[in-house]
Enzyme design. Structure first.
Site, PDB file in Angstrom:
ATOM      1  N   PRO A 182     -22.847  82.113  41.778  1.00 27.43           N
ATOM      2  CA  PRO A 182     -23.953  82.482  42.600  1.00 27.43           C
ATOM      3  C   PRO A 182     -23.495  83.044  43.984  1.00 27.43           C
ATOM      4  O   PRO A 182     -22.787  82.456  44.822  1.00 27.43           O
ATOM      5  CB  PRO A 182     -24.595  81.247  42.609  1.00 27.43           C
ATOM      6  N   HIS A 183     -24.193  84.216  44.551  1.00 30.12           N
ATOM      7  CA  HIS A 183     -23.986  84.741  45.993  1.00 30.12           C
ATOM      8  C   HIS A 183     -25.304  85.367  46.402  1.00 30.12           C
ATOM      9  O   HIS A 183     -26.224  85.786  45.744  1.00 30.12           O
ATOM     10  CB  HIS A 183     -22.866  85.745  45.697  1.00 30.12           C
ATOM     11  N   GLY A 184     -25.298  85.659  47.509  1.00 31.65           N
ATOM     12  CA  GLY A 184     -26.461  86.288  48.050  1.00 31.65           C
ATOM     13  C   GLY A 184     -26.363  86.643  49.565  1.00 31.65           C
ATOM     14  O   GLY A 184     -25.259  86.160  50.215  1.00 31.65           O
ATOM     15  N   TYR A 230     -26.471  93.754  47.374  1.00 27.32           N
ATOM     16  CA  TYR A 230     -25.121  94.232  47.689  1.00 27.32           C
ATOM     17  C   TYR A 230     -25.025  94.987  49.032  1.00 27.32           C
ATOM     18  O   TYR A 230     -24.159  95.442  49.246  1.00 27.32           O
ATOM     19  CB  TYR A 230     -24.320  94.814  46.568  1.00 27.32           C
TER      20      TYR A 230
END
Lengths: 154, 625
Positions: free
Chosen positions: A65-67, B513
């Site tokens: 998971p990332h952000g 992103y």
């Protein structure tokens, strides 16, 4: 290439207990909040928003998971192992028990993507998941993650 | 008398056996198998082991029947879906393409040899058609999975362009025979008329005949072993009858095969297997006969100019014809280049080279030898390099599904259900403990020579043979469960680091992103952008550049639409670019910039230049491929 610039020895949770994806993300957000001093709710919402684009479960029981967060100072990693695998809506439908959380400042731009690619590549390394699953304490896990990163750079 | 007959049978069958055995080796060397058959024929012929065979009419007779069988089978194996994708481009290639190729090769022959225009053009039409047998074999057995549209176009083109080449050749020989007795204008007029009847009757009777054959094969219950025989015999009846009323019998059997192969007839599996066997036999017979017929000792006399002509064909005539024919359809440069390269010549060309000999054209013998050399060069050079060229041009689709060990068994009397037997592989989804869906409950499990009921067999083990009764349409889904993982399945370089929902919004993706997405694109889904950029030709593994990342098509569904998307954090490197085969869009863009440049120059002469606005820094949806 070394993951130690993303991951500090205290950012390892050797045994994270959760019954669902949501709960796991909540626990991770809480820990990340104490590490970064940011709002837990804000971290949780960011992660949840990313999951809406598609699960970050990359298969083989691993999730990344990332952000991006507005007032984060530097790229921050957080590793957790789950003693009981949970469903993460991963593409291969396998429950996950290895989680690498990666948070990046809003301004990180290309560095965010590069760090994420490094983490993803590292966790894909054959045999690494097995080593992580065999270790139970934080320092051993940290050693596996950073040692393998240096061998990868060679 | 009896002895002579036995001798003939002995030699004939020994040749077939020899050819089949040599094919075992050809697989190892990657040589086109048909080349091997041809070489066996050459070796056994008058300049080799010394079998004298120079009956041109007999060879033409055998070759025609063999070709009819081959064409019927290639129609039989072509799915509607393939036809639907490829109809436009392949029809143009099969008509205009053949004409252009024949014309250009004719021009080359006129320059290289000291022949009349008629003889030169005759050679052009002889080598103008792409060989169905060679192309089918290399595409199906070659072990590369090509982009669907390219494969379909090649398959349908090679199956349907023989009639045109055959027609042109016979017509030219006819003109040569009639000499200058009739006026030129009249000759051309009758040529046009006969072209229309050939194609009209051929196509129409073929489709009608196909429907009739399929009806009969569906309604009447023959002895199962006779079913395939009846179908093939009907096909040959159709072939001969169409020829007799002035249509193209070859076109008719191809069309009939298409109809029959796409209808659920009784014992479809048995018919298909029989057809495949017959088609092999026909190919072997054809190539052996043609190999026997040739006298390689005559080749050196024409060798160099013939090789030069082969180069003209492969590097000039065919590429130009293909490029022209594909212009309206928006194929990419690489696709056009590949289709141009897979213009293999084969048995049809050699078969047609007999026609001038039978028709008494003075240059007949030389034409035959040149055509033979051209075919050999094409089979060797193009046949041997297809796989490498496909990979170089990036047209190979990465496979997400590995090997499946499956046996299909036919249920008597019904066309829509089958028994399939799978061998369980430990790494397949089922072998790793995956669930088998309810609609595909196995009836029987064979383990260590014992038969078990699925309910009592417990977890499936390595090497189990599982028997499942299932609807024919479901076999593809079952394959997924029993397939070994493909070597490339987990390859992030091919399918991306993360999965994305096809419905993910571009705007949110950009936010997550950190790249800018134009306001107009923000509301679009990831699938929308991919669809728009790839312009309807979507294939697994396709990449679309999007800001700093690549979107990758991970899976397409039955309607060839984007089902799963992957996200690659690192952009792929640029692929080799060919300076040739620009498509319609690229030509239009080039003309626009030319015009703009000329206008700018004119304006610059009149007024000082205006600084250009830089608004293309974050272009989204520009195709990397």
């Amino acid at each position: 290439m070394d993951l130690s610039d993303l991951l500090s020895p205290d950012a390892i949770i050797p045994s994270l207990k959760a019954n669902s994806k949501r709960q796991a993300l909540q626990e991770l957000a809480e820990k990340a909040a104490t590490l970064t001093g940011l709002d837990e709710r804000q971290i949780f919402d960011t992660l949840l928003q990313r999951e809406r684009l598609g699960s970050t479960g990359v298969g083989n029981g691993i999730a990344i998971p990332h952000g991006k967060l507005a007032n984060l100072k530097r790229i921050q990693g957080l590793f957790a192992r789950l003693p009981k695998p949970i469903d993460f809506e991963a593409l291969d439908d396998q429950p996950i028990d290895i989680v690498f959380l990666l948070l990046a400042p809003e301004s990180a731009g290309a560095d965010h993507l590069k760090a994420l690619a490094r983490v993803a590549r590292l966790l894909r390394e054959p045999g690494l998941a097995g080593k992580l699953r065999a270790s139970t304490d934080a320092s051993a896990l940290y050693a596996v993650l950073t040692a393998s990163a240096t061998s990868n750079a060679a | 008398m009896l002895e002579a007959m036995s001798l003939a049978i002995l030699i004939g069958s020994l040749l077939v056996v020899g050819a089949v055995f040599t094919s075992l080796f050809s697989a190892r060397f990657g040589a086109p198998i048909l080349l091997v058959f041809l070489l066996v024929g050459l070796l056994a012929g008058e300049d080799g082991l010394g079998i004298e065979f120079s009956n041109f009419a007999g060879a033409y007779f055998i070759g025609s029947i063999a070709l009819a069988i081959i064409l019927f089978e290639s129609g039989f194996e072509t799915r509607w879906q393939t036809l639907k994708i490829a109809l436009g481009p392949s029809l143009l290639l099969a008509t205009l393409g053949v004409l252009v190729t024949a014309g250009l090769v004719g021009l080359g022959a006129h320059l290289l040899f000291d022949w009349s225009w008629l003889a030169s053009l005759l050679l052009g039409t002889i080598v103008a058609s792409t060989d169905a047998a060679a192309v089918f074999f290399l595409l199906r057995v070659g072990g590369i999975s090509l982009r669907d549209r390219v494969r379909s176009t090649l398959e349908v083109e090679s199956g349907s362009n023989d009639p045109m080449a055959i027609f042109l050749t016979i017509a030219l020989v006819g003109i040569a025979g009639a000499g200058a007795a009739r006026g030129e204008e009249q000759a051309i007029l009758s040529l046009m008329r006969s072209l229309v009847t050939q194609i009209g009757f051929g196509g129409l009777l073929g489709l009608l005949g196909g429907v009739v054959i399929a009806r009969i094969a569906k309604a009447v219950e023959f002895e199962p072993a006779l079913q395939p025989i009846v179908v093939l015999a009907f096909a040959l009846v159709l072939f001969a009858a169409t020829n007799m009323v002035g249509g193209s019998g070859f076109l008719a059997v191809y069309c009939a095969g298409l109809v029959c192969g796409n209808t659920r007839i009784r014992h479809a599996l048995a018919v298909r297997r029989f057809q495949r066997g017959m088609s092999w036999l026909a190919q072997i017979a054809m190539f052996l006969t043609l190999g026997l017929l040739a006298a390689p000792s005559d080749f050196p006399a024409v060798l160099l100019p013939a090789i030069a002509l082969a180069l003209v064909l492969m590097l000039l005539a065919r590429p130009l014809a293909v490029w022209l024919c594909l212009l309206p359809f928006g194929f990419s440069r690489h696709e056009t280049a590949f289709i141009a390269w897979v213009g293999l010549r084969g048995a049809v060309s050699i078969l047609l080279a007999i026609v001038p000999l039978i028709g008494g054209v003075p240059e007949g013998r030389a034409i035959f030898n040149v055509a033979f050399v051209v075919v050999l060069v094409s089979l060797i050079v193009q046949g041997w390099t297809i796989g490498r060229v496909a990979r170089f041009l990036g047209l190979v689709v990465p496979s997400r599904q590995g090997l499946v060990e499956r046996i299909e068994l036919e249920l008597p009397g019904r066309g829509d259900h089958e028994v399939v037997a799978y061998r369980v592989h430990p790494d397949s989804a089922v072998g790793r403990g995956g669930r088998i869906p309810r609609w595909a409950r196995p009836s029987l499990v064979l383990r260590d020579g014992r038969s078990l009921r699925f309910e009592t067999a417990g977890r499936l083990q390595d090497g189990d043979q599982v028997y499942i009764v299932t609807a024919t349409d479901h076999i593809r889904l079952l394959d997924h469960l029993f397939a070994r993982p493909a070597e490339t399945a987990g390859d992030a370089a091919l399918f991306g680091d993360f999965g994305l929902s096809a419905q993910a919004r571009m705007g949110e993706l950009g936010d997550a992103y950190g790249f800018e997405v134009p306001e107009a694109v923000r509301g679009q889904t990831v699938a929308d952008v991919i669809r728009e950029t790839l312009d309807g030709d979507i294939e697994e593994g396709d990449r679309v550049a999007c800001g700093p990342v690549d979107l990758i098509v991970r899976r397409v569904d039955e309607d060839r639409d984007v089902a799963e998307v992957g996200l690659a954090l690192e952009r792929s490197g640029p692929r080799p670019r060919l300076p040739l085969f620009q498509n319609r869009r690229e030509i239009a863009a080039w003309l626009r910039t030319r015009r703009a440049a000329r206008k700018a120059r004119r304006d610059a002469a009149a007024a000082p230049p205006v600084p250009k606005r830089d608004d293309e820094s974050t272009k989204v949806g520009d195709n990397a491929a």
